[in-house]
Design an enzyme around this catalytic site. Structure first.
Site, PDB file in Angstrom:
ATOM      1  N   HIS A 181      58.939  52.981  48.299  1.00  0.00           N
ATOM      2  CA  HIS A 181      60.140  52.780  47.479  1.00  0.00           C
ATOM      3  C   HIS A 181      61.344  52.875  48.408  1.00  0.00           C
ATOM      4  CE1 HIS A 181      57.999  53.294  43.588  1.00  0.00           C
ATOM      5  NE2 HIS A 181      57.212  54.068  44.307  1.00  0.00           N
ATOM      6  N   LEU A 182      62.165  51.841  48.422  1.00  0.00           N
ATOM      7  CA  LEU A 182      63.347  51.910  49.301  1.00  0.00           C
ATOM      8  C   LEU A 182      64.652  52.097  48.543  1.00  0.00           C
ATOM      9  CD1 LEU A 182      62.758  49.584  52.362  1.00  0.00           C
ATOM     10  CD2 LEU A 182      62.416  52.036  52.108  1.00  0.00           C
ATOM     11  N   ASP A 224      55.198  49.770  39.306  1.00  0.00           N
ATOM     12  CA  ASP A 224      55.021  51.147  39.779  1.00  0.00           C
ATOM     13  C   ASP A 224      56.201  52.050  39.446  1.00  0.00           C
ATOM     14  OD1 ASP A 224      53.298  53.015  41.440  1.00  0.00           O
ATOM     15  OD2 ASP A 224      55.276  53.261  42.327  1.00  0.00           O
ATOM     16  N   ASP A 268      53.254  55.943  49.052  1.00  0.00           N
ATOM     17  CA  ASP A 268      54.112  56.124  47.862  1.00  0.00           C
ATOM     18  C   ASP A 268      55.407  56.828  48.289  1.00  0.00           C
ATOM     19  OD1 ASP A 268      55.127  56.093  45.321  1.00  0.00           O
ATOM     20  OD2 ASP A 268      53.808  57.648  44.529  1.00  0.00           O
TER      21      ASP A 268
END
Lengths: 438, 322
Positions: free
Chosen positions: A67-68, A157, A310
């Site tokens: 996740h950015l 997600d 993750d």
């Protein structure tokens, strides 16, 4: 004639699972591409030499679950900052999840991410598009157009696709484009207000629990849908014995089903929450010892073929609160490699299996041209000192966010150099290396 | 006061699992002498003169807040009560910011009740001031456990026991949501009692036997057999999102304490309730009001004495804090 840019990585232990290679060798990189591998002689005089004697040379890591937070939550992390954490962790390619703001459910967002990545990222970024518009779980996205724009997979997600009918359509429709559909498997009605694994520790802490069945029920359902549709199904961050066994059975049946495990799930258990440590809070939660061992077994048996972090950056304020109110998620890019190597030392995986799980296998699931040291491929290469010890501290971590559940832990295995298309983006002496200022 | 010379080096009171058997003994001993103060005509001693106690309650409370306030005042401490409604929390200030603000006013002791489990553990890592847990979510309520232990101790002759060793205590009802049940299971086990938890399967925490070393029963008539103490918990409807029980009527039928059910226990068994009671939900009025069996009002009186003892030890001048 233009100047050639040549680089020789000399005398390292080269491990490349895709080519079944594990030997001392030199790697010649010319203009960002791997030109030759072996005991090389007749090296042109102007070649830059990296001495890798005593070091291990592996394909740059491919982290298929990151996740950015960019666009939309830049105070948590940016593409630039996240790419620095990746570079420092030896990760040269990452697939980024769609729960940005706006959600990556439209080609304009994908184009924005790819453009920003081109300008600011030190490593390769492969966006994952949303399965459903707005991550709402109701209507599927324009998967064809999204794939054309650069998406390598689809996932909501952060949220599961709760409606069986929507998941069926996603698995069915995505077949036209041969992309995997990645599920965050948690039955929300069983999660309820839960904030950690249900069990002894949860009862003692007086927190509300999340039972294993919340994951297993969604995975069981989806496997039936994968069977119905023939779609490519991938379980994100698998955390329970039950779900792992179910995936194993489906694979035996011949379904196109894969899954990944996160280092925190095969390393820690719910006891590591200790006295309400919010940096050990994520979804799915840290599970029991039995589940942790099952995830390791799933890796050993080849049911779980990918290791993905993750990586979920959060600002300090999101974690400096009461446990129940803290955000879910931990950063993991910089601890991925040493924690994977610990599996080798513990006898869970061989060196080749371990390196495959963080490079070639996830690249294969995503269908991207990375994760191997084959001749002719982009020179995404990580050089590591496998026995070097270091301690995880906030100061030692790169990127904006420092919410690691391994703060204070000693890691074995340290990245010495990271190359992306032959360009050095990180070295242990110089730190992050940017050619131009942002 | 007999225990005035003892050295007390514990800084926070957050969980009964932190408290040793000896420390429980000291607090009960001090509480006994505090009861003497509470019986005087002039109910005030100068013990905590010059000390400041802040009571910060993020949840409603009558007895706990009042007894902490009175406890501080009877020992001449300056006591400030702060009630925080959840709506002002929603306006934005974090718990830590609020507590740091109050800490800047140099109190000696923060007495805190908060709806989230672990709030005190989190704060104790970030603050220097001593924190007394007046209840954190579903986690713990140590002063309630201490006052319950004192109440049981008072009744031991009546029950026909010499000590806590081997004493059978049944804690009944909504165990899942109960911080009182957790603190009491830990505290009573520290003293050697046998603890049974009796309630519907939906209101028992996962792996309760292993987590707390208690025996779990779902059939109340079986669970109450031969017990010396029957502790009834309040059905916490405010903490229940989701259908844990189908109706109050059904709950009372199977897990309410009435006279017939109480007859399963030892003939001299005492009845306790941490309050506030839901009459006709978890306990029948005739049992709750039976002066021969119910010690519910004694619990309240002991609550004041125990909280005086706790303030004395944690804010008193004999404190040596680590």
């Amino acid at each position: 004639m233009q100047d050639r840019n040549a680089l020789l990585i000399k005398a390292g232990r080269v491990i490349d699972p895709a080519n079944d290679r594990d030997e001392t060798a030199d790697i010649l990189v010319v203009d960002g591409t791997i030109q030759d591998i072996g005991r090389l002689t007749d090296i042109p005089a102007d070649t830059e030499i990296i001495d890798a004697d005593g070091l291990t040379v592996i394909p740059g890591l491919v982290d298929m679950h990151v996740h950015l937070r960019d666009p939309g939550y830049e105070y948590k992390e940016t593409i630039a900052g996240g790419s620095e954490a990746a570079a420092a962790g030896g990760v040269t390619a990452m697939a980024t999840m769609a729960n940005t703001k706006p959600v990556a459910d439209d080609i304009t967002v994908i184009r924005f991410i790819l453009e920003k990545a081109r300008l600011e990222s030190l490593v390769n970024i492969f966006p994952i598009g949303a399965i459903s518009k707005g991550l709402k779980g109701d209507e599927i996205t324009e998967m064809g157009l999204l794939k054309k724009a650069g998406c390598v997979a689809f996932s909501d997600d952060g949220f599961p696709v709760m409606k069986s009918g929507v998941m069926r359509r996603a698995l069915e429709y995505s077949r036209a484009f041969d992309v995997p559909v990645i599920q965050h498997a948690e039955d929300l009605s069983l999660v309820g207000c839960g904030c950690m694994n249900e069990g002894l520790i949860c009862s003692r802490l007086g927190l509300q629990g999340i039972p294993n069945a919340s994951e297993a029920i969604i995975v069981d359902r989806d496997l039936r849908l994968a069977e119905l549709t023939g779609g490519r199904y991938h379980v994100a961050h698998i955390s329970t014995l039950e779900a792992m066994e179910a995936v194993g059975k489906a694979q035996k049946k011949g379904l196109r089903v894969t899954c990944e495990a996160a280092p925190h799930h095969f390393t820690l258990t719910d006891t590591d929450i200790g006295d309400y440590n919010t940096n050990a809070k994520m979804a799915p939660p840290l599970r029991s010892q039995q589940d942790r061992n099952a995830i390791r077994e799933g890796l050993a048996r080849g049911i779980i073929t990918a290791i993905a972090t993750d990586h979920a950056p959060h600002d300090e304020d999101s974690k400096r609160v009461e446990f129940c109110n803290a955000s879910n998620g931990v950063v993991g890019l910089e601890t991925m490699l040493p924690l994977t190597l610990a599996l080798v030392r513990d006898g869970v995986l061989t060196w080749k299996q371990a390196i495959a799980a963080v490079s070639w296998n996830p690249a294969g699931i995503l269908g991207i041209n990375r994760g191997t040291l084959s001749i002719g491929r982009p020179a995404d290469i990580t050089i590591l000192a496998p026995e070097e010890r270091w301690t995880v501290t906030k100061a030692a971590l790169h990127g904006t966010a420092k919410n690691s559940c391994f703060i204070g832990h000693t890691m074995r295995g340290q990245v010495q150099k990271t190359l992306v298309s032959g360009r050095l983006v990180y070295s242990s002496e110089r730190g992050i290396i940017r050619e131009s200022a942002l | 006061m007999t225990s005035g010379t003892q050295v007390w080096d514990r800084k926070h009171l957050i969980s009964m699992s932190d408290v040793t058997r000896d420390e429980i003994g000291h607090i009960l001993e001090t509480a006994a002498s505090m009861r003497e103060v509470n019986r005087r005509e002039i109910k005030k001693v100068p013990t905590l003169r010059g000390k400041t106690v802040i009571n910060l309650f993020y949840e409603n409370s009558t007895r706990t807040r009042t007894s902490f306030e009175l406890a501080g005042k009877r020992m001449s401490a300056d006591v400030i009560n702060v009630s925080v409604s959840t709506s002002s929390v929603a306006k934005g200030e974090t718990l830590l910011d609020t507590l740091e603000t109050l800490q800047a006013m140099t109190p000696d002791l923060l007495v805190l009740r908060h709806p989230e489990s672990g709030a005190h553990a989190f704060l104790s890592r970030n603050l220097d001031t001593s924190i007394i847990n007046a209840g954190d979510g579903r986690h713990e309520h140590p002063t309630q456990s201490l006052l319950d232990i004192l109440t049981i101790k008072d009744q031991l002759p009546l029950i026909g026991k010499r000590g806590f060793e081997g004493l059978k205590v049944a804690i009944c009802g909504d165990l899942l949501n109960s911080r009182v049940a957790r603190s009491n299971a830990i505290g009573l086990k520290t003293l050697g009692a046998h603890v049974r938890w009796i309630g519907p399967p939906t209101l028992i925490p996962a792996q309760a036997e292993e987590a707390f070393g208690v025996e779990v029963f779902h059939d109340m008539d079986v669970g109450l057999e031969d017990v010396d103490v029957v502790m009834i918990l309040r059905l916490q409807r405010e903490r229940m999102q989701g259908a844990f029980i189908p109706s109050v009527r059904e709950y009372f039928e199977f897990w309410g304490l009435n006279r017939q059910r109480l007859a399963k226990a030892q003939p001299n068994a005492i009845v306790m309730h941490p309050g506030p009671m839901n009459r006709g939900v978890e306990i029948a009025s005739d049992v709750a009001d039976d002066p021969e069996r119910s010690v519910i009002r004694h619990q309240v009186g002991n609550g004041l004495a125990v909280r005086m003892a706790v303030l004395y030890h944690f804010a008193g001048s004999s404190v040596r804090k680590g």
